[in-house]
Enzyme design. Structure first.
Site, PDB file in Angstrom:
ATOM      1  N   LYS A 161     -59.366  -0.201 -29.984  1.00 53.13           N
ATOM      2  CA  LYS A 161     -58.235  -0.702 -30.306  1.00 53.13           C
ATOM      3  C   LYS A 161     -58.578  -1.617 -32.014  1.00 53.13           C
ATOM      4  O   LYS A 161     -59.579  -1.850 -32.231  1.00 53.13           O
ATOM      5  CB  LYS A 161     -57.603  -1.805 -29.385  1.00 53.13           C
ATOM      6  CG  LYS A 161     -56.159  -2.279 -29.557  1.00 53.13           C
ATOM      7  CD  LYS A 161     -55.316  -1.117 -28.846  1.00 53.13           C
ATOM      8  CE  LYS A 161     -53.912  -1.334 -29.043  1.00 53.13           C
ATOM      9  NZ  LYS A 161     -52.965  -0.481 -28.130  1.00 53.13           N
ATOM     10  N   ASP A 205     -49.083   0.418 -32.545  1.00 56.00           N
ATOM     11  CA  ASP A 205     -48.899  -0.576 -31.624  1.00 56.00           C
ATOM     12  C   ASP A 205     -47.972  -1.584 -32.359  1.00 56.00           C
ATOM     13  O   ASP A 205     -47.109  -1.256 -33.283  1.00 56.00           O
ATOM     14  CB  ASP A 205     -50.134  -0.992 -31.323  1.00 56.00           C
ATOM     15  CG  ASP A 205     -50.168  -2.078 -30.089  1.00 56.00           C
ATOM     16  OD1 ASP A 205     -50.036  -1.492 -29.035  1.00 56.00           O
ATOM     17  OD2 ASP A 205     -49.972  -3.198 -29.952  1.00 56.00           O
TER      18      ASP A 205
HETATM   19  P1  NDP Z   1     -42.916  -3.232 -31.883  1.00 55.65           P
HETATM   20  O1  NDP Z   1     -43.758  -3.785 -32.848  1.00 55.65           O
HETATM   21  O2  NDP Z   1     -42.168  -1.731 -32.220  1.00 55.65           O
HETATM   22  O3  NDP Z   1     -42.013  -4.033 -30.988  1.00 55.65           O
HETATM   23  C1  NDP Z   1     -42.552  -4.992 -30.171  1.00 55.65           C
HETATM   24  C2  NDP Z   1     -41.320  -5.876 -29.800  1.00 55.65           C
HETATM   25  O4  NDP Z   1     -41.899  -6.927 -29.004  1.00 55.65           O
HETATM   26  C3  NDP Z   1     -40.417  -6.626 -30.813  1.00 55.65           C
HETATM   27  O5  NDP Z   1     -38.989  -6.528 -30.238  1.00 55.65           O
HETATM   28  C4  NDP Z   1     -40.799  -7.858 -30.831  1.00 55.65           C
HETATM   29  O6  NDP Z   1     -40.052  -8.913 -31.256  1.00 55.65           O
HETATM   30  C5  NDP Z   1     -41.200  -8.111 -29.525  1.00 55.65           C
HETATM   31  N1  NDP Z   1     -42.492  -8.997 -29.582  1.00 55.65           N
HETATM   32  C6  NDP Z   1     -43.691  -8.797 -30.041  1.00 55.65           C
HETATM   33  N2  NDP Z   1     -44.582 -10.072 -29.837  1.00 55.65           N
HETATM   34  C7  NDP Z   1     -43.829 -10.918 -29.492  1.00 55.65           C
HETATM   35  C8  NDP Z   1     -44.125 -12.143 -28.852  1.00 55.65           C
HETATM   36  N3  NDP Z   1     -45.380 -12.696 -29.281  1.00 55.65           N
HETATM   37  N4  NDP Z   1     -43.094 -12.860 -28.473  1.00 55.65           N
HETATM   38  C9  NDP Z   1     -41.708 -12.360 -28.144  1.00 55.65           C
HETATM   39  N5  NDP Z   1     -41.453 -11.050 -28.762  1.00 55.65           N
HETATM   40  C10 NDP Z   1     -42.497 -10.258 -28.993  1.00 55.65           C
HETATM   41  O7  NDP Z   1     -44.168  -2.619 -30.888  1.00 55.65           O
HETATM   42  P2  NDP Z   1     -44.147  -1.517 -29.743  1.00 55.65           P
HETATM   43  O8  NDP Z   1     -42.781  -1.379 -29.111  1.00 55.65           O
HETATM   44  O9  NDP Z   1     -45.070  -0.510 -30.081  1.00 55.65           O
HETATM   45  O10 NDP Z   1     -45.240  -2.213 -28.674  1.00 55.65           O
HETATM   46  C11 NDP Z   1     -44.583  -3.173 -27.395  1.00 55.65           C
HETATM   47  C12 NDP Z   1     -45.745  -3.250 -26.454  1.00 55.65           C
HETATM   48  O11 NDP Z   1     -45.860  -1.879 -25.926  1.00 55.65           O
HETATM   49  C13 NDP Z   1     -47.119  -3.853 -26.981  1.00 55.65           C
HETATM   50  O12 NDP Z   1     -47.585  -4.664 -25.830  1.00 55.65           O
HETATM   51  C14 NDP Z   1     -47.951  -2.705 -27.029  1.00 55.65           C
HETATM   52  O13 NDP Z   1     -49.341  -3.056 -27.017  1.00 55.65           O
HETATM   53  C15 NDP Z   1     -47.385  -1.757 -26.183  1.00 55.65           C
HETATM   54  N6  NDP Z   1     -47.688  -0.326 -26.273  1.00 55.65           N
HETATM   55  C16 NDP Z   1     -47.383   0.283 -27.567  1.00 55.65           C
HETATM   56  C17 NDP Z   1     -47.392   1.613 -27.460  1.00 55.65           C
HETATM   57  C18 NDP Z   1     -47.082   2.515 -28.656  1.00 55.65           C
HETATM   58  O14 NDP Z   1     -47.163   3.652 -28.638  1.00 55.65           O
HETATM   59  N7  NDP Z   1     -46.476   2.018 -29.392  1.00 55.65           N
HETATM   60  C19 NDP Z   1     -48.163   2.294 -26.341  1.00 55.65           C
HETATM   61  C20 NDP Z   1     -48.576   1.567 -25.276  1.00 55.65           C
HETATM   62  C21 NDP Z   1     -48.301   0.278 -25.167  1.00 55.65           C
HETATM   63  P3  NDP Z   1     -40.137  -9.473 -32.753  1.00 55.65           P
HETATM   64  O15 NDP Z   1     -39.663  -8.337 -33.987  1.00 55.65           O
HETATM   65  O16 NDP Z   1     -38.973 -10.497 -32.959  1.00 55.65           O
HETATM   66  O17 NDP Z   1     -41.341  -9.921 -33.120  1.00 55.65           O
HETATM   67  O1  2IT Z   2     -51.416   0.782 -26.055  1.00 54.07           O
HETATM   68  C1  2IT Z   2     -51.419   1.976 -26.535  1.00 54.07           C
HETATM   69  O2  2IT Z   2     -51.626   2.831 -25.664  1.00 54.07           O
HETATM   70  C2  2IT Z   2     -50.814   2.412 -27.541  1.00 54.07           C
HETATM   71  N1  2IT Z   2     -50.614   1.530 -28.609  1.00 54.07           N
HETATM   72  C3  2IT Z   2     -51.094   3.925 -28.327  1.00 54.07           C
HETATM   73  C4  2IT Z   2     -52.414   4.333 -28.467  1.00 54.07           C
HETATM   74  C5  2IT Z   2     -52.587   5.745 -29.278  1.00 54.07           C
HETATM   75  O3  2IT Z   2     -53.611   6.053 -29.634  1.00 54.07           O
HETATM   76  O4  2IT Z   2     -51.338   6.692 -29.373  1.00 54.07           O
END
Ligand code: NDP
Ligand code: 2IT
Length: 449
Positions: free
Chosen positions: A129, A169
């Site tokens: 990561k 992420d």
């Molecule tokens: P994005 O940046 O697309 O979206 C994040 C969302 O979460 C936004 O709505 C944001 O609001 C909110 N958020 C983030 N930090 C905070 C905080 N400290 N307090 C309140 N709201 C918060 O990220 P993703 O959708 O990609 O990721 C979301 C989660 O999913 C994370 O935990 C990530 O690790 C996990 N994840 C992501 C994957 C991926 O493929 N993208 C795969 C597996 C897991 P705001 O815009 O207001 O900050």
């Molecule tokens: O938390 C996760 O699994 C991710 N942000 C996606 C990682 C990836 O390599 O697609």
């Protein structure tokens, strides 16, 4: 949740002492260790080979300065990270997070989780990561591009399709992956598609990767319900966040017959009893980079914005936290239980605190940890790598079917493993033990390295 035996407790104490101040990393390690007592008792070879200690020590950790110039000509300095945790199963694989809260403890918790999640997919990917404390909010495209170029100017030397393959992420989506890939290509003079995933469809990306994490969570929820003879049809759900994972979880839950009545961002949450209009949400979040308040302004008939309390106080059948770590605590879990919630699946990484998870277990709520429920994103990244390696590209339906099949298989593995170790229905134990044994067996075969 099982207690740790004294030997594992001692190992945990050493991890805490060796990694001071990294609370999220400690939490992630403890969560895995708590599941492992039965498997370690049954397999002393893991302890003899120091597998647990080795798993907690990243193979390599890179911390670097990221200098860039903002639109006002002011020099800005951020800190960049890449933690290459474990490559027993394949090249290091895992996303990059750009958020002001990023520090080594966050990157290590995410990298540690990623080892077991990636193992659970059954695909040949190790765990890693990275990220930066850079805050993309309010930054122009030009600033984001210059930041990404500077970040990659250091990171490129550590990457490679057979070495380390980042993706997105929080704060890193298609735009950022484009700038990062462009700079990698320029510096190395190679069109090495497999070095990053989450690429655009015209330059080596895979169908369904954008949707994969959220869709995968929805498929996993559908599997959890099906295992109890139920379905998403007519159920209400709450999905926190409104980013990549949340939007696509909402979309697929609704396609499968559920109704998502609330979502959020860091400024508050929206309740929409008619069901979230996902096309409007996408337009606001992806095209305009707006806030959930804008959603309410445009859909005032059925939606309202709430800026106090938490989203988890709304009565619902299903809860899917998709924002960030520790966003759902014990009080929230109690509120969900009181509101009739019976299924919780983590779309985010570690969004539920340990006390919240204990509350769910004590209340008979079926709970799926992120390393199982959100594995669809990284699994589809591995499918993107597969297409890049064979210079092929698959169509949407074929790729989505592969994703659905992977989620079905992870679900089955979790339940079968939980059953084998005497805790039927416990997805936490199932995911942790199945992920652990897969990677631990590979580490045993590779010798002490
Ligand atoms: P994005 O940046 O697309 O979206 C994040 C969302 O979460 C936004 O709505 C944001 O609001 C909110 N958020 C983030 N930090 C905070 C905080 N400290 N307090 C309140 N709201 C918060 O990220 P993703 O959708 O990609 O990721 C979301 C989660 O999913 C994370 O935990 C990530 O690790 C996990 N994840 C992501 C994957 C991926 O493929 N993208 C795969 C597996 C897991 P705001 O815009 O207001 O900050
Ligand atoms: O938390 C996760 O699994 C991710 N942000 C996606 C990682 C990836 O390599 O697609």
């Amino acid at each position: 949740m099982a207690a740790m035996d004294s030997q594992v407790e001692e190992l945990y104490r050493r991890v805490v002492a060796r990694n001071p101040g990294e609370a999220e990393f400690h939490q992630a390690v403890r969560e895995v260790f708590e599941s492992l007592t039965p498997v370690l008792r049954k397999n002393p070879q893991y302890t003899d080979a120091g597998i647990l200690t080795r798993l907690c020590e990243p193979e390599r950790q890179i911390i670097f300065r990221v200098p860039w110039v903002d639109d006002h000509g002011v020099v800005q300095i951020n800190r960049g990270f890449r933690v290459e945790f474990n490559s027993a199963l394949g090249p290091f694989k895992g996303g990059l997070r750009f958020h002001p809260s990023v520090y080594l403890g966050v990157v290590k918790f995410l990298g540690f989780e990623q080892i077991f999640k990636n193992a659970l997919t059954g695909l040949p990917i190790g765990g890693g990561k990275g990220g930066s404390d850079f805050d993309p909010k309010g930054r122009s495209d030009g600033e984001v591009m210059r930041f990404c170029q500077s970040f990659m100017t250091e990171l490129y030397r550590h990457l490679g399709e057979h070495t380390d393959v980042p993706a997105g992420d929080i704060g890193v989506g298609g735009r950022e992956i484009g700038y990062l890939f462009g700079q990698y290509k320029r510096i190395t003079n190679r069109y090495e598609s497999g070095v990053l995933t989450g690429k655009g469809l015209s330059w080596g990306g895979s169908q369904v990767r954008t949707e994969a994490t959220g869709y995968g969570v929805a498929f996993f929820v559908a599997e959890m319900l099906a295992a109890a003879g139920d379905s998403l049809e007519g159920k209400t759900a709450i999905v926190s966040g409104s980013g990549n994972v949340a939007i696509h979880a909402i979309e697929k839950i609704q396609q499968l017959g559920g109704r998502v009545i609330a979502c959020s961002d860091s400024s508050g949450h929206v309740i929409d009893d008619a069901g979230i209009d996902v096309e409007l949400l996408k337009e606001i979040k992806n095209s305009r980079r707006g806030r959930v308040a804008d959603y309410v302004a445009e859909r005032h008939a059925s939606a309202r914005l709430i800026t106090d309390g938490t989203i988890w106080q709304i009565p619902t059948d299903i809860a899917v936290p998709c924002a960030t770590q520790n966003e759902l605590d014990e009080l929230d879990a109690k509120a969900l239980v009181a509101g009739g919630c019976t299924v919780v699946a983590e779309g985010a990484n570690m969004p539920c605190t340990p006390d919240a998870v204990r509350t769910f277990a004590a209340s008979g709520v079926r709970f799926a940890p992120g390393k199982a429920a959100n594995a669809g994103g990284v699994a589809t990244s591995a499918l993107e790598m597969q297409q890049n390696a064979s210079r092929d590209s698959w169509d949407f339906d074929y790729t989505e079917n592969r994703l659905a099949e992977i989620m079905r298989s992870i679900h089955e593995t979790c339940l079968a493993t939980a059953e084998e170790y005497g805790t039927p229905g416990d997805y936490v134990v199932g995911a942790n033990i199945a992920g652990f044994t897969h990677v631990a067996d590979a580490m045993l075969s590779l010798g002490v390295i």
